[in-house]
Enzyme design. Structure first.
Site, short mmCIF file in Angstrom:
data_model
loop_
_atom_site.label_atom_id
_atom_site.label_comp_id
_atom_site.label_asym_id
_atom_site.label_seq_id
_atom_site.Cartn_x
_atom_site.Cartn_y
_atom_site.Cartn_z
N ASP A 19 0.83 -1.22 0.00
CA ASP A 19 0.00 0.00 0.00
C ASP A 19 0.86 1.27 0.00
OD1 ASP A 19 -2.81 -0.22 0.08
OD2 ASP A 19 -2.77 -0.96 2.13
N GLU A 32 -5.18 7.59 -0.15
CA GLU A 32 -5.71 6.90 1.03
C GLU A 32 -4.73 6.86 2.21
OE1 GLU A 32 -6.96 2.84 0.36
OE2 GLU A 32 -7.80 2.69 2.38
N ASP A 56 -6.02 5.54 -5.00
CA ASP A 56 -6.11 4.40 -4.08
C ASP A 56 -4.95 3.49 -4.47
OD1 ASP A 56 -6.72 2.29 -2.46
OD2 ASP A 56 -8.88 2.44 -2.80
N ILE A 66 -3.75 0.66 -3.30
CA ILE A 66 -4.28 -0.70 -3.51
C ILE A 66 -5.73 -0.65 -3.10
CG2 ILE A 66 -4.31 -3.12 -2.83
CD1 ILE A 66 -1.41 -3.10 -2.40
N ASP A 67 -6.61 -0.81 -4.05
CA ASP A 67 -8.03 -0.89 -3.74
C ASP A 67 -8.38 -2.37 -3.72
OD1 ASP A 67 -10.69 0.02 -3.37
OD2 ASP A 67 -11.10 -0.45 -5.46
N THR A 110 -7.86 -4.32 -0.61
CA THR A 110 -6.75 -4.90 0.17
C THR A 110 -7.07 -6.34 0.59
OG1 THR A 110 -7.66 -3.55 1.94
CG2 THR A 110 -5.55 -2.91 1.12
N HIS A 155 -18.99 -5.12 3.13
CA HIS A 155 -18.90 -3.87 2.37
C HIS A 155 -20.19 -3.51 1.65
CE1 HIS A 155 -14.22 -4.02 2.04
NE2 HIS A 155 -14.66 -4.00 3.27
N SER A 175 -12.76 -4.83 -5.27
CA SER A 175 -12.10 -3.62 -5.78
C SER A 175 -12.79 -3.00 -7.00
CB SER A 175 -10.63 -3.90 -6.11
OG SER A 175 -10.50 -4.46 -7.40
N LYS A 229 -14.25 -4.21 -10.59
CA LYS A 229 -15.67 -4.32 -10.99
C LYS A 229 -16.01 -3.28 -12.06
CE LYS A 229 -17.22 -4.23 -6.51
NZ LYS A 229 -16.11 -4.73 -5.69
N ARG A 232 -23.79 -1.31 -5.03
CA ARG A 232 -23.00 -1.21 -3.79
C ARG A 232 -23.80 -0.47 -2.74
NH1 ARG A 232 -17.62 -1.29 -2.82
NH2 ARG A 232 -16.87 -0.06 -1.06
N ASP A 242 -12.13 5.52 -3.89
CA ASP A 242 -12.72 4.20 -4.15
C ASP A 242 -13.61 4.19 -5.39
OD1 ASP A 242 -11.64 2.48 -2.21
OD2 ASP A 242 -12.90 3.39 -0.66
#
Ligand SMILES: Nc1ncnc2c1ncn2[C@@H]1O[C@H](COP(=O)(O)OS(=O)(=O)O)[C@@H](OP(=O)(O)O)[C@H]1O
Ligand SMILES: [Mg+2]
Ligand SMILES: [Mg+2]
Ligand SMILES: [Mg+2]
Length: 349
Positions: free
Chosen positions: A46, A71, A134, A136-137, A139, A231, A255, A258, A272, A284
């Protein structure tokens, strides 16, 4: 206005950060069970990814003011307990830069790594240009060996004008049919306002223009949602899908991969609905949003409002995020509204 120069810089930064992440994920997956439960690999990746992107963007665009909303921040790394990890991050960043032609002779000190990470503290907002990152989206997906993304976007006066999504584990061909043999993985999606969305292999060139699914029959639509049940409310999305007559089971992937998969038509809908109290962050969704809208899709909140990235580090939303093509959006909005009403009347009983 053209953002060609910014796009070149963003693609370079995200690809290099992806290389750094891939190296760590490979080592993580080969390691023993005990170290798999240790979160430090993802922490190193990250921070390392954020440092690389920040460093490259600033170097490539040295003649313009640099603002980054990202982030991570270096707080924990500046503690005594963060020393060893900072040392690992610095080595990793330098190894990654050494593998890139233009930056092969750049060596960053630990202090420069901290400075690069902390460039990400900008508040964003409606005025001027701000990069949104981001590093790493997904994680959790990264730790599982599944999907994750490096997501980078540029805001200009509150609008997303450019987005790059590096998805190191996403197959180059559609994920719609699970039974087809796995293909090569590693996709780089990119979009500039008014210019469409393109995808190319992460380690190559040959871009192809991509477009969202053009289906107009909700029964044929398949939908994406978060892999992690924590989530998104999967009971709610299942009730919406039922109203639409969707036959296919949900496709759950981590992540902003999508958004990438949706932009090339692997599925038709992304829903979501975070649990109560969660506030969505701009990093995000910013890159994913332009990747999907430039491919012909539309992303709104549950009330049908376009996503507004001009409010600072958070999105100010009505309930959730839904994404689909123009034809399916009216039916999707109707089903969302009905399901939300049913949910609220059953919870007030
Ligand atoms: N409680 C809760 N509710 C909703 N969203 C949350 C929540 N917690 C985290 N997050 C954010 O989700 C990001 C991961 O994206 P996804 O949810 O699409 O992926 S996943 O399938 O769930 O892994 C994830 O991004 P990363 O932290 O970059 O991995 C978070 O920003
Ligand atoms: Mg994220
Ligand atoms: Mg992240
Ligand atoms: Mg996170």
């Amino acid at each position: 206005m053209s953002y060609d120069r910014e796009l070149v810089a963003a693609k370079k930064a995200a690809s290099l950060a992806a290389r750094l992440c891939q190296k760590i994920q490979r080592a993580l997956l080969q390691s023993d069970v005990q170290s798999k439960s240790d979160r430090s690999p993802v922490t190193v990746a990250d921070y390392g990814s954020q440092a690389v992107v920040s460093f490259i963007l600033e170097k490539e665009l040295v003649d313009v003011p640099f603002s980054l909303v990202a982030e991570e921040d270096s707080g924990d790394l500046r503690e005594e307990s963060g020393k060893e990890i900072l040392n690992r991050i610095t080595a990793l960043v330098n190894e990654t830069l050494a593998g890139a032609d233009t930056y092969a002779s750049s060596t960053l000190s630990e202090e420069s790594v901290l400075t690069a990470i902390d460039k990400g503290k900008s508040e964003g907002g409606p005025i001027g240009r701000h990069w949104v990152l981001d590093p790493i989206d997904g994680t959790k997906g990264f730790l599982r060996g599944d999907q994750y993304a490096i997501a980078l976007a540029l805001l200009d006066n509150g609008k997303v004008v450019l987005g790059v999504l590096a998805c190191p584990n996403l197959p180059l061909t559609s994920i719609a049919h699970k039974d087809t043999a796995p293909t090569e993985v590693g996709c780089l999606f990119y979009a500039q306002a008014g210019s469409g969305t393109y995808m190319e292999p992460l380690d190559g060139s040959s871009p192809v223009k991509v477009t969202v699914s053009d289906i107009d029959n909700t029964e044929e639509a398949s939908f994406f949602e978060s892999y992690e049940a924590a989530h998104s409310m999967q009971d709610l999305t299942s009730s919406i899908a039922q109203k639409l007559g969707v036959k296919a089971p949900p496709v759950r992937i981590d992540s902003q991969a999508k958004y990438g998969a949706l932009s090339r038509g692997d599925g038709a809908i992304y829903m979501r609905f975070p649990h109560k109290g969660y506030r969505e962050k701009i990093w995000d969704h910013a890159a994913g949003c332009i990747v999907v809208t430039e491919a012909g899709g539309i992303a709104t909140d549950a009330g049908g409002n376009l996503l507004d990235f001009s409010k600072g580090r958070f999105l100010d939303l009505d309930t959730g995020i839904i994404v689909t093509n123009q034809k399916l959006m009216p039916a999707l909005l109707k089903a969302v509204r009905e399901s939300l009403e049913e949910k609220s009347s059953s919870s007030s009983l």
